[in-house]
Write a protein that holds these residues in place. Structure first.
Motif, short mmCIF file in Angstrom:
data_model
loop_
_atom_site.label_atom_id
_atom_site.label_comp_id
_atom_site.label_asym_id
_atom_site.label_seq_id
_atom_site.Cartn_x
_atom_site.Cartn_y
_atom_site.Cartn_z
N SER A 53 18.14 -77.45 -63.20
CA SER A 53 18.82 -76.19 -63.51
C SER A 53 19.58 -76.23 -64.83
CB SER A 53 19.79 -75.82 -62.37
OG SER A 53 20.75 -76.85 -62.19
N PHE A 54 19.57 -77.38 -65.51
CA PHE A 54 20.29 -77.53 -66.78
C PHE A 54 19.30 -77.55 -67.93
CE2 PHE A 54 22.73 -79.58 -63.45
CZ PHE A 54 23.97 -78.99 -63.60
N LYS A 56 20.31 -93.59 -71.71
CA LYS A 56 19.28 -94.33 -71.00
C LYS A 56 19.23 -93.96 -69.53
CE LYS A 56 17.56 -99.02 -70.14
NZ LYS A 56 17.81 -100.47 -70.38
N ARG A 57 20.41 -93.78 -68.92
CA ARG A 57 20.47 -93.39 -67.50
C ARG A 57 19.84 -92.01 -67.29
NH1 ARG A 57 23.86 -94.59 -62.92
NH2 ARG A 57 24.10 -96.63 -63.93
N LYS A 95 16.57 -90.12 -62.02
CA LYS A 95 16.74 -88.76 -61.56
C LYS A 95 18.12 -88.60 -60.95
CE LYS A 95 14.92 -84.65 -60.67
NZ LYS A 95 14.41 -83.75 -61.74
N MET A 96 18.88 -87.59 -61.42
CA MET A 96 20.24 -87.38 -60.95
C MET A 96 20.55 -85.89 -60.87
SD MET A 96 22.44 -90.18 -63.14
CE MET A 96 21.74 -89.63 -64.69
N PHE A 97 21.51 -85.56 -60.02
CA PHE A 97 22.06 -84.21 -60.00
C PHE A 97 23.17 -84.16 -61.05
CE2 PHE A 97 25.20 -81.13 -58.19
CZ PHE A 97 24.42 -80.00 -58.36
N MET A 98 23.18 -83.10 -61.86
CA MET A 98 24.11 -82.99 -62.98
C MET A 98 24.04 -84.27 -63.82
SD MET A 98 27.41 -80.97 -61.37
CE MET A 98 27.77 -82.23 -60.12
N PRO A 99 22.87 -84.55 -64.41
CA PRO A 99 22.55 -85.86 -64.99
C PRO A 99 23.56 -86.41 -65.99
CG PRO A 99 20.62 -84.47 -64.92
CD PRO A 99 21.76 -83.59 -64.55
N ASP A 100 23.87 -85.65 -67.05
CA ASP A 100 24.74 -86.19 -68.08
C ASP A 100 26.16 -86.38 -67.59
OD1 ASP A 100 24.53 -83.36 -67.98
OD2 ASP A 100 25.75 -83.19 -69.77
N ARG A 155 13.55 -85.23 -79.52
CA ARG A 155 12.12 -85.39 -79.19
C ARG A 155 11.70 -86.85 -79.22
NH1 ARG A 155 11.50 -81.09 -83.06
NH2 ARG A 155 11.23 -79.07 -82.04
N GLY A 156 12.23 -87.59 -80.19
CA GLY A 156 11.86 -88.99 -80.31
C GLY A 156 12.36 -89.85 -79.17
N TYR A 157 13.53 -89.50 -78.65
CA TYR A 157 14.11 -90.32 -77.57
C TYR A 157 13.62 -89.89 -76.20
CZ TYR A 157 17.48 -93.02 -74.91
OH TYR A 157 18.06 -93.91 -74.04
N TYR A 158 13.63 -88.58 -75.96
CA TYR A 158 13.25 -88.09 -74.64
C TYR A 158 11.79 -87.64 -74.62
CZ TYR A 158 18.17 -88.18 -73.27
OH TYR A 158 19.44 -88.58 -72.96
N VAL A 159 10.89 -88.57 -74.98
CA VAL A 159 9.46 -88.28 -74.91
C VAL A 159 9.08 -88.01 -73.45
CG1 VAL A 159 7.15 -89.16 -75.32
CG2 VAL A 159 9.00 -89.70 -76.92
N LYS A 160 9.56 -88.87 -72.58
CA LYS A 160 9.43 -88.67 -71.14
C LYS A 160 10.80 -88.87 -70.53
CE LYS A 160 4.61 -90.22 -70.76
NZ LYS A 160 3.70 -91.19 -70.10
N GLU A 161 11.16 -88.00 -69.60
CA GLU A 161 12.49 -88.12 -69.00
C GLU A 161 12.44 -87.72 -67.54
OE1 GLU A 161 15.25 -84.84 -70.08
OE2 GLU A 161 13.79 -84.43 -71.65
N LYS A 162 13.27 -88.37 -66.75
CA LYS A 162 13.31 -88.11 -65.32
C LYS A 162 13.97 -86.78 -64.99
CE LYS A 162 11.54 -91.92 -63.50
NZ LYS A 162 10.42 -91.91 -62.53
#
Length: 277
Positions: A93-94, A182-183, A188-193, A81-88
């Motif tokens: 679907s994940f 960070k990426r 915004k990416m498909f299959m982000p991680d 929660r602390g890191y991904y306050v806002k995320e692209k």
């Protein structure tokens, strides 16, 4: 001691337990399983964490094969929660649980781990995991198998991240996971991680497909990944995604019976401990 990492919520616990049972079946040595989970029910009521009771059942099951095996539950709710306050990549679907493995380098519980095998919950073992663990990756950040689709349509060296042999010592030096976090957060990416790991890694070892079989099981398969697949039917592709928990389709559609004894162990544990499936 072989270090295994799973990430997920309460909903995939059955998959994780089946996967861990298959590891223990083929490996006589001690295994430490790290279960990274989090409570995000404010985002979705289904996003409940793996419980201490569930982790305890998994540990007891592992110790029946080797008394030194352990299961360690790690809750990263506040960290996430602390890191991904806002995320692209917040809406795709994940689930958010796909990203929590990217915190592995900053978790105190993993601080002393120089090597780690990450497995998706839908990966089952058919041979001794030590064959993967003993692979020399001293010169690499991680080792992985090419993605069955991505290496054709994305990049010839694009890997599936459902099975990763991680050199944590080198990863900490290159800050691969920090840069990947960070990426994922900012682009915004498909299959982000998975894509972040593939595009940011400096040195990776391509493994034989037997360590992450994304299609039909072969005679040398070590790890079978029940990931999404497609078949060609006339002018159309049909997608299907049967997990190892879907026994009827595993038997009747995929024609896989290699894990029937594992299903038996799972059912016996359920009868004994009465955990929530």
């Amino acid at each position: 001691m072989i270090n295994i990492c799973y990430c997920g919520n309460k909903g995939v616990y059955s998959q994780i337990l089946l996967s861990a049972l298959s590891l223990a079946k083929h490996h006589d040595g001690a295994i430490t399983v790290y279960l990274i989970t989090m409570d995000l029910r404010e985002r979705d009521e289904r996003f409940l964490p793996v419980t201490e009771e569930q982790a305890d059942v998994l540990e007891k099951a592992l110790q029946r094969k080797n008394s030194e095996s352990r299961a360690c539950l790690i809750d990263v709710s506040e960290l996430y929660r602390g890191y991904y306050v806002k995320e692209k990549n917040g809406k795709n679907s994940f689930t958010p649980y796909a990203y929590v493995r990217l915190f592995a380098d900053v978790l105190p519980e993993l601080a002393s781990a120089e090597k780690l095998i990450y497995l998706d919950a839908d990966v089952m073992c058919l041979s001794d995991i030590a064959e993967l663990w003993n692979t020399d990756i001293s010169a690499y950040e991680f080792a992985a198998v090419k993605d069955a689709v991505g290496h054709i349509f994305v990049n010839p060296r694009y890997c599936n991240s459902g099975v990763l042999l991680l050199n944590m010592a080198n990863i900490r030096k290159t800050d691969l996971l920090g840069r990947a976090r960070k990426r994922v957060k900012t682009r915004k990416m498909f299959m982000p991680d998975q894509s972040a790991l593939n595009f940011l890694v400096k040195k990776k070892l391509i493994l034989p497909r037997k360590f992450n079989e994304q299609r039909a099981i072969r005679s040398d398969t070590v790890l079978k990944h029940f990931c999404q697949q497609f078949k060609w039917y006339g002018p159309f592709f049909k997608l299907y995604n049967y997990k190892q928990t879907d026994r009827e389709n595993v038997h009747n559609v995929l024609h896989i019976h290699d894990f029937d004894d594992i299903y038996g162990q799972y059912d016996a544990l359920y009868e004994e401990f009465g955990f929530e499936k």
